[in-house]
Design a protein around this motif. Structure first.
Motif: not given
Length: 330
Positions: A32-40, A54-57
Motif C-alpha cells: 500500500h503506497i500513498y498518493c504523492a499529490h495528497h502528500l504534496q 521541492f517534494f517532487q525530487r
C-alpha cells in the motif's frame, strides 16, 4: 474484485485514515503506497509552496543517496526546512519514493486514475437515485464492452499505449553508445555526451535511470544495449502491456456484454427538475461579445418514480434482464 488480494498488487490511496486501516485489515498481503499529490498538498498547507514543489525530487529519487541529498538541500536552503524534513521523515519512503518502492507502480504516483471517475459521473449527481445507478451501470458496461472489443479486434501484440511509447524510444536510441562490461552489465552514454547510465540484467533488468524498474519495460538505454548485443527488447516488456493481458483483464472484471445488452429501448434519464428542492438559483447566461445576463430559475424534485421512468430525455441502453435483476435487488 477478482485477484485483488495478492502480494503482487500495489494499492495507491490518499492516506485517508479509514482506508489505511481497512486495507491493512482486508488486504494484509498487499503493498500500500500513498498518493504523492495528497502528500504534496499537505506539505504545501504546512510549509508553503516552495517546499511543496521541492517534494517532487523526493518522489522521483532514483536512489537512496539522491533521496538523502535532497533532504539535506531541503533542510539547509528552504524556509521551514528543518520542520519539513522532520515531517517527511515521519512518512516511510517505501510509501511514496521511487527508489524505495517494493513493487513497480507503472508510472502511477497519484490516485487520480481512480478519482477521475468523479468527474465522469459529475453530471449524474443531480439525478434521482434509481436513474443515477442505471446511468453508472450503463457507463461502466459500455466502456468495458468497447475496450474488450477493441482488444479482440486488434492485430497488434502490444497495447496502443505501450506500442506508442516504445516506438518513440526506437527512434531515439540510435544516438546512444553501449560499452559492455560483460554479458549482463553495460555502460550506456549519449554519443559525444557526458551523461552515462548503467544497465544490468541480473537479478532482474534494471537501469540507473530507474524506468525499467518503475514501468517494467525497456527504457531507451536498455534498447541501445539490446541493439549492441543483437537481442530483441520485447522479452523485457511486462506482460501487462500485451493485448492478451488487457483482454483477460476485461473478461474477468465484469462478465461479457453482448450486443443485445446494448440495445437502446428504455428511458431512465431524470428530467431537469430532478434536483433538490430549495431557493431560486441564479444562472449566468452568456449573451455573446463577452457580456452576460442573470436568470433566476426554480428547480423541484420529482415526486413520482413512474414520472421519472417515462420522462422525456435521451435514451440509455439497458437490457430487460438487467432491469429485472435491478428491480429484484432494490
Amino acid at each position: 474484485m477478482y485477484g485483488l488480494a495478492s502480494p503482487n498488487v500495489l494499492i495507491v490511496s490518499d492516506r485517508q485514515k479509514g482506508l489505511v486501516d481497512a486495507i491493512a485489515e482486508e488486504l494484509p498481503t498487499n503493498e500500500h503506497i500513498y498518493c504523492a499529490h495528497h502528500l504534496q498538498m499537505n506539505i504545501r498547507r504546512h510549509f508553503g509552496a516552495q517546499v511543496s514543489k521541492f517534494f517532487q525530487r523526493l518522489v522521483y529519487a532514483t536512489s537512496q543517496a539522491r533521496y538523502e541529498e535532497a533532504l539535506g538541500i531541503l533542510e539547509k536552503d528552504y524556509p521551514n526546512g528543518k520542520e519539513a524534513v522532520a515531517y517527511i521523515k515521519a512518512i516511510d519512503p517505501r510509501k511514496f519514493s521511487r527508489y524505495a518502492l517494493v513493487l513497480p507502480r507503472y508510472g502511477r504516483v497519484t490516485s487520480n486514475a481512480v478519482e477521475c471517475m468523479n468527474a465522469a459521473f459529475l453530471k449524474l449527481r443531480e439525478y434521482a437515485a434509481r436513474s443515477l445507478l442505471f446511468e453508472v451501470w450503463i457507463y461502466v458496461m459500455r466502456s468495458f464492452y468497447e475496450r474488450r472489443t477493441t482488444a479482440e479486434g486488434s492485430i497488434d501484440l502490444l497495447t496502443e499505449y505501450a506500442k506508442g511509447r516504445l516506438s518513440e524510444f526506437k527512434h531515439e536510441y540510435r544516438r546512444y553508445v553501449t560499452y559492455n562490461a560483460d554479458d549482463d552489465n553495460a555502460l550506456v552514454q549519449i554519443n559525444g555526451g557526458v551523461d552515462q547510465w548503467i544497465v544490468r540484467r541480473h537479478p532482474r533488468l534494471s537501469c540507473s535511470c530507474y524506468e525499467p524498474q518503475e514501468m517494467q519495460w525497456p527504457c531507451i538505454h536498455v534498447m541501445s544495449w539490446c541493439k549492441g548485443k543483437g537481442e530483441d527488447y520485447l522479452p523485457y516488456v511486462d506482460k501487462i502491456y500485451f493485448q492478451k493481458s488487457l483482454l483477460a483483464c476485461y473478461n474477468q472484471a465484469i462478465p461479457p456484454v453482448t450486443e443485445q445488452d446494448l440495445v437502446i429501448h428504455i428511458t431512465c434519464r431524470a428530467p431537469e427538475a430532478a434536483v433538490r428542492r430549495g431557493r431560486a438559483r441564479a444562472v449566468r447566461i452568456p449573451n455573446g461579445g463577452g457580456s452576460s445576463r442573470r436568470h433566476r430559475e426554480y428547480m423541484y424534485p420529482v415526486q413520482d418514480e413512474a414520472c421519472l421512468i417515462n420522462s422525456q430525455g435521451p435514451l440509455t441502453a439497458i437490457s430487460d434482464q438487467a432491469v429485472g435483476s435491478l428491480d429484484t435487488r432494490w
